[in-house]
Design a protein around this motif. Sequence first.
Motif, PDB file in Angstrom:
ATOM      1  N   VAL A 640     -29.188  21.186 -44.687  1.00  0.00           N
ATOM      2  CA  VAL A 640     -29.566  22.405 -45.407  1.00  0.00           C
ATOM      3  C   VAL A 640     -28.512  23.482 -45.210  1.00  0.00           C
ATOM      4  N   SER A 646     -22.997  26.487 -49.515  1.00  0.00           N
ATOM      5  CA  SER A 646     -22.411  26.324 -50.841  1.00  0.00           C
ATOM      6  C   SER A 646     -23.065  27.293 -51.819  1.00  0.00           C
ATOM      7  N   MET A 647     -24.367  27.537 -51.621  1.00  0.00           N
ATOM      8  CA  MET A 647     -25.021  28.511 -52.487  1.00  0.00           C
ATOM      9  C   MET A 647     -24.427  29.885 -52.284  1.00  0.00           C
ATOM     10  N   THR A 651     -22.641  32.160 -54.951  1.00  0.00           N
ATOM     11  CA  THR A 651     -23.073  33.521 -55.269  1.00  0.00           C
ATOM     12  C   THR A 651     -21.896  34.477 -55.241  1.00  0.00           C
ATOM     13  N   VAL A 654     -19.918  33.956 -58.355  1.00  0.00           N
ATOM     14  CA  VAL A 654     -20.543  34.473 -59.573  1.00  0.00           C
ATOM     15  C   VAL A 654     -20.456  35.992 -59.614  1.00  0.00           C
ATOM     16  N   VAL A 655     -20.876  36.616 -58.518  1.00  0.00           N
ATOM     17  CA  VAL A 655     -20.870  38.080 -58.500  1.00  0.00           C
ATOM     18  C   VAL A 655     -19.435  38.591 -58.593  1.00  0.00           C
ATOM     19  N   LEU A 658     -18.209  38.299 -62.105  1.00  0.00           N
ATOM     20  CA  LEU A 658     -18.802  39.321 -62.985  1.00  0.00           C
ATOM     21  C   LEU A 658     -18.106  40.661 -62.795  1.00  0.00           C
ATOM     22  N   LEU A 659     -17.915  41.025 -61.537  1.00  0.00           N
ATOM     23  CA  LEU A 659     -17.271  42.317 -61.274  1.00  0.00           C
ATOM     24  C   LEU A 659     -15.833  42.295 -61.779  1.00  0.00           C
TER      25      LEU A 659
ATOM     26  N   LEU B 206     -36.721  25.875 -47.740  1.00  0.00           N
ATOM     27  CA  LEU B 206     -35.712  26.763 -47.145  1.00  0.00           C
ATOM     28  C   LEU B 206     -34.756  27.292 -48.202  1.00  0.00           C
ATOM     29  N   LEU B 207     -34.244  26.390 -49.020  1.00  0.00           N
ATOM     30  CA  LEU B 207     -33.273  26.819 -50.022  1.00  0.00           C
ATOM     31  C   LEU B 207     -33.940  27.661 -51.100  1.00  0.00           C
ATOM     32  N   PHE B 210     -34.244  31.010 -49.805  1.00  0.00           N
ATOM     33  CA  PHE B 210     -32.908  31.612 -49.833  1.00  0.00           C
ATOM     34  C   PHE B 210     -32.608  32.159 -51.234  1.00  0.00           C
ATOM     35  N   SER B 211     -32.908  31.348 -52.246  1.00  0.00           N
ATOM     36  CA  SER B 211     -32.594  31.781 -53.608  1.00  0.00           C
ATOM     37  C   SER B 211     -33.519  32.904 -54.047  1.00  0.00           C
ATOM     38  N   PHE B 214     -32.074  36.058 -53.003  1.00  0.00           N
ATOM     39  CA  PHE B 214     -31.034  36.530 -53.922  1.00  0.00           C
ATOM     40  C   PHE B 214     -31.655  37.220 -55.127  1.00  0.00           C
ATOM     41  N   TYR B 249     -23.963  45.076 -62.316  1.00  0.00           N
ATOM     42  CA  TYR B 249     -23.334  43.768 -62.319  1.00  0.00           C
ATOM     43  C   TYR B 249     -23.704  42.953 -61.080  1.00  0.00           C
ATOM     44  N   LEU B 250     -23.820  43.637 -59.954  1.00  0.00           N
ATOM     45  CA  LEU B 250     -24.301  42.938 -58.763  1.00  0.00           C
ATOM     46  C   LEU B 250     -25.669  42.334 -59.040  1.00  0.00           C
ATOM     47  N   VAL B 252     -27.021  41.590 -61.989  1.00  0.00           N
ATOM     48  CA  VAL B 252     -26.935  40.483 -62.957  1.00  0.00           C
ATOM     49  C   VAL B 252     -26.554  39.201 -62.235  1.00  0.00           C
ATOM     50  N   GLY B 253     -25.539  39.316 -61.374  1.00  0.00           N
ATOM     51  CA  GLY B 253     -25.058  38.128 -60.673  1.00  0.00           C
ATOM     52  C   GLY B 253     -26.118  37.538 -59.771  1.00  0.00           C
ATOM     53  N   LEU B 254     -26.787  38.393 -58.993  1.00  0.00           N
ATOM     54  CA  LEU B 254     -27.734  37.875 -58.012  1.00  0.00           C
ATOM     55  C   LEU B 254     -28.982  37.315 -58.683  1.00  0.00           C
ATOM     56  N   VAL B 257     -28.123  33.998 -59.915  1.00  0.00           N
ATOM     57  CA  VAL B 257     -28.134  32.960 -58.873  1.00  0.00           C
ATOM     58  C   VAL B 257     -29.547  32.406 -58.688  1.00  0.00           C
ATOM     59  N   PHE B 260     -30.143  30.128 -61.595  1.00  0.00           N
ATOM     60  CA  PHE B 260     -29.288  28.938 -61.533  1.00  0.00           C
ATOM     61  C   PHE B 260     -29.820  27.954 -60.493  1.00  0.00           C
ATOM     62  N   PHE B 261     -30.348  28.502 -59.390  1.00  0.00           N
ATOM     63  CA  PHE B 261     -30.928  27.629 -58.372  1.00  0.00           C
ATOM     64  C   PHE B 261     -32.093  26.842 -58.966  1.00  0.00           C
ATOM     65  N   PRO B 267     -22.865  25.795 -58.570  1.00  0.00           N
ATOM     66  CA  PRO B 267     -22.942  25.135 -57.263  1.00  0.00           C
ATOM     67  C   PRO B 267     -24.248  25.410 -56.515  1.00  0.00           C
ATOM     68  N   PHE B 268     -25.342  25.585 -57.239  1.00  0.00           N
ATOM     69  CA  PHE B 268     -26.629  25.847 -56.581  1.00  0.00           C
ATOM     70  C   PHE B 268     -27.553  24.647 -56.741  1.00  0.00           C
TER      71      PHE B 268
END
Lengths: 664, 527
Positions: A640, A646-647, A651, A654-655, A658-659, B206-207, B210-211, B214, B249-250, B252-254, B257, B260-261, B267-268
Amino acid sequence: MTPGLATTVLAAGAPEHGGAVHYTAASGVFELSWLLIVLPLAGAAVLLLGGKRTDRFGHWVGTLAAAASFVVGLVIFIALVGRDSSDRAVSSHLFAWMPVNSFQVDVGLLVDQLSGVFVLLITGVGTLIHVYSIGYMAHDPGRRRFFAYMNLFLASMLLLVLGNNFLVLYAGWELVGLSSYLLIKFWEYRPAAATAANKAFYMNRVGDVGLALAIMFMFATVGSTNYEDVFGAAAGDMIGYGTITAVALLLLLGACGKSGQFPLQAWLPDAMEGPTPISALIHAATMVTAGVYLIARCAPIFNETQAARTVVLIIGAVTLLIGCVIGCAYDDIKKVLAYSTVSQIGYMFLAVGLGPAGYALGIAHLLAHGFFKAGLFLGSGSVIHAMNDEQDMRRYGGLRRLMPVTWVTFGLGYLAIIGLPPFSGFFTKDKIIETAFAKGGTSGYIYGIVALLGAGITAFYMTRLFVMTFHGRPRWSTEGADAKHPHESPLSMTVPMILLAVGSVAAGGLFIVGGTLSDWLAPVVGEHGEAHHTLSPAVVTALTLVVSVGGFAGAFLRYQLRPVAAVAPADSEVSLLTVAARRDLYANTFNEVAFMRPGQYLTRFLVWFDSVVIDGVVRGTAAGIGGLSGRLRRAQTGYVRTYALSMLGGTILVVGALLLVRAG
Amino acid sequence: MSATESLVLAAGSSGGSIQVPPVEYSSISPLLIVFGLAFVGILVEAFVSAPARRVVQPVLAFLGFAAAFVGTVLLHARRDTLVADALAIDGPTLFMQGTILLFGLLAVLLVAERRLESSGSALVASAAVTPGSAGSTAMQTSRHMQTEAYPLMAFSVAGMMLFVAANNLLLMFVALEILSLPLYLLAGLARRRRLLSQEAAMKYFLLGAFSSAFFLYGLAFIYGYAGSVQLGEIADAAATAGKSDTFLYLGVGLLGVGFFFKIGAAPFHSWTPDVYQGSPTPVTAFMAAATKVAAFGALLRVFYVAFGGLRWDWRPVLWGVAILTMVVGAVLALTQRDIKRMLAYSAIAHAGFLLVGMAGTNADGLSGSMFYLVTYGFTTIAAFAVVSLVRTGEGEASDLSQWQGLGRTSPVLAGIFAFLLLALAGIPLTSGFTGKFAVFQAAISGDATPLVVVALVCSAIAAFFYVRVIVLMFFSEPPTDGPVVVTRPSLTYAAVGVGAAVTLLLGVVPQPLLDLANTAATSGFVR
């Protein structure tokens, strides 16, 4: 199929060009035209999916499906007759298969004068042959499968003639090819049948490529494959002469393949390895005439190009001669009938090659031929059945008394094909010869004389067949290892034969006298126009009769008045032409030398090229991707913590991206 | 509806007094039915005997989902925002809710199947027994099953339906949790290979947490930027220039994520193969089909409605993610030896194809994606259902080598599976082709042609591993101790039949559904 058919008004093809082609949207009974196809298709589905459970009654299901389709066809045809003659092209839009912007592929059906008569021919003769097969295949363990394939064939053939665009036609075209293939190799344990099926398949491929290319050309030029659009564009002079000639020639290639025309005729005689009802239905009455249908349907295209029509004429003339010459040399009753079919379709090609003057005649001959040739094949089936599957006419003789019904019905078909008045072949063939002469010029004489000659030879080989089978002394015995006990066939077989015989008597006159069929078809294939006779019709008729009687007399003298040897004379005892004809005029040898051997070398080269070069590249790529895969796989550790990392990395990417995009 | 009230608090915090907004119960009736179903399911767990529960629960779930589906059909023309604009009932919402419910129905069939082996269900008899302990072997043959799976599924479906309908980021987050938590539990309920199943559940939890973090973090940034969690108001705020948009933008990105997860985009994606493999196969089928619809529904809504004005900024990122997802999915599937893991990577590749449709950023992309989700879901459920049928004494024969020669021993099942694989590969006359055609067409019309080229290359790579399985099934000799195909599992057969039939139907006559998706998409998202 969706039962909830949305019928929509199709856009008229190129109305700015005088509305050359316009189909009315279907309503009322015409909205049911899909039933024509679905009924036999359902029959096939029930029989194939039902499996052994349907063995007991499968043939009834198949026959019922065909008959039901015929009834629907009849109702639709009557409704068609009841419509105004300018309003008989009825199109129904079934569903859009692939509606993506400019790429529109719709599935729709067109009931008009041309497809209407074809529907009647296909379902009518088809139903009769289904009934016949109940008796003919009674002892065959695969009878259910046989009926399933026959139903499949009916559905495919109806799709072919009913489609309102070339793609639907093409689908039907390929499906009839499939059903034909399945039925030729129906007795696949016979090596000859399996080989014949493959041969039919390969030779049809050549033609099918032509048709496919023609459709692609149309799509590239007109942007549509709908009859309305394509024919509208053709009639409106929107396609260049070169393109339209190319399209017409490619269509012709397709037609030649399906109809067994020169130079693709060699598969059709071999296809006789299939059960006899199939030879009657597919390889005589319906499928092999699809080429003629295609050319008549595409009349607006062929009308625009003299060059292509000339090629059609030449092919028709050559084929009709080839067919009847070879027909004289064979002793196998079905092979003779098969070459006779090749030859008669040659007549039809000749007719449609004559342009507007001949389309209706070609179709008339096609319909008349559908009756009498189906009848002849069924009669031959009845004989073969009675003679324990013996097909060699030299082993027949004197069957007249033992099989009276077969004798009479076969005799009527025989009189029809040799063109004796007032049987149907007389009217249709005589008209074709007359129109060929009327074409004018030297070429007119050439085509006329070829057609005339063909009529004489036809009379010769058909008389030979008839006499050798039914007359003379029996050349078989009721004793010994090869004992035969000929007997008349059961009712299920004789009744269809009788009905078809009635058709062979009456059809020709019905179509031709008074111009019934040419008036009927005029909206589809164009007006007949005034003919300029180089020879008066009476003279042509007289000539035809004289030539036919000559052919008849020749055969009568040779085979009725002199005994027929029970074994064919050796090649050294017969003329060179006979030897050549016995070898199919070397068509197979030619194909072998010109195409098969070079093809084999090409294949060998391609196999080498494929295995060394292409496979090398492919394997290299695959190995490369596989290696990449193996390496990437290591990232999949199963922990895990790695995944979470990797997540997190993703992230940040991606962020960050975008910036970055925003900043940039 | 305490959740709604707290939302109103969040949404209307600028106002002084708190007003209870009017609730149009008819418009949310499908949601209410499924939530009600979940609660009734829990009561059934408490008050009905265990053997009876094995019958009552699936029947109840099936009827509940069916009723809710009828509800969405009846509502089909409704276009409205409800409950202080927290919920959007519009074409896409109803289309996706209906789709989720249909997948739920099929999944109930699979979960309810009790003829897979002598012991019955694919779900564990008692999840609490430690694997390897004395009681655990007895548990494998027990007739019992954890019927709590049904209410868990109902909660999850309800969460998914809420997820696609949420017009407000906070509600969306709540929905995300409602749909995810039951899935974490369901993943751990496999009867066989308990350790693998529990590991899958743990990893997913867990993952997933985590997502979610985000997502929540992104939500906070967005709120900080726009001062609202309403999608419409965020769009308005983003359209007005003048303040620093780093937060935006932060955010949008988060948020991206988080989505995407859930859809399994690279890569998620790393959870996907492990969880798909470990979960009970019926649950995998449900997850693969329904979660994808829900996650895409919400993703499309947020990015079209709230961030629609910024599309030129997020498009490049979306392109990157789409390309990476397709490549990772297609390439990694090549070396898989486990059929479920292979299908998991295939799911990742398909998520990439769906992102291609979205990258067109137009109405065609929306309708194409919705169509694709339906086609993919039915095919996938049927494929996993087939996987659950091929078994050895040890449970499912998931190793590819065990599938050798299946075409000889069970031609019909292998034939259907081959058909489904061809559909996943996108061969014409299957729904897979029409679906791919729809999204690629949308992407091309949205000026994303290079992306389509990559997608086609990846489709070709993907076709390789699908066809390899077909070759394996039909052109290899079956091993002597090969797997046995379970006989007469009528419920699973029904699911396979429906899935395969829809796959064929949408390949031959896609028009009615394309029309439906178009109608749903052209009216667009309400704000």
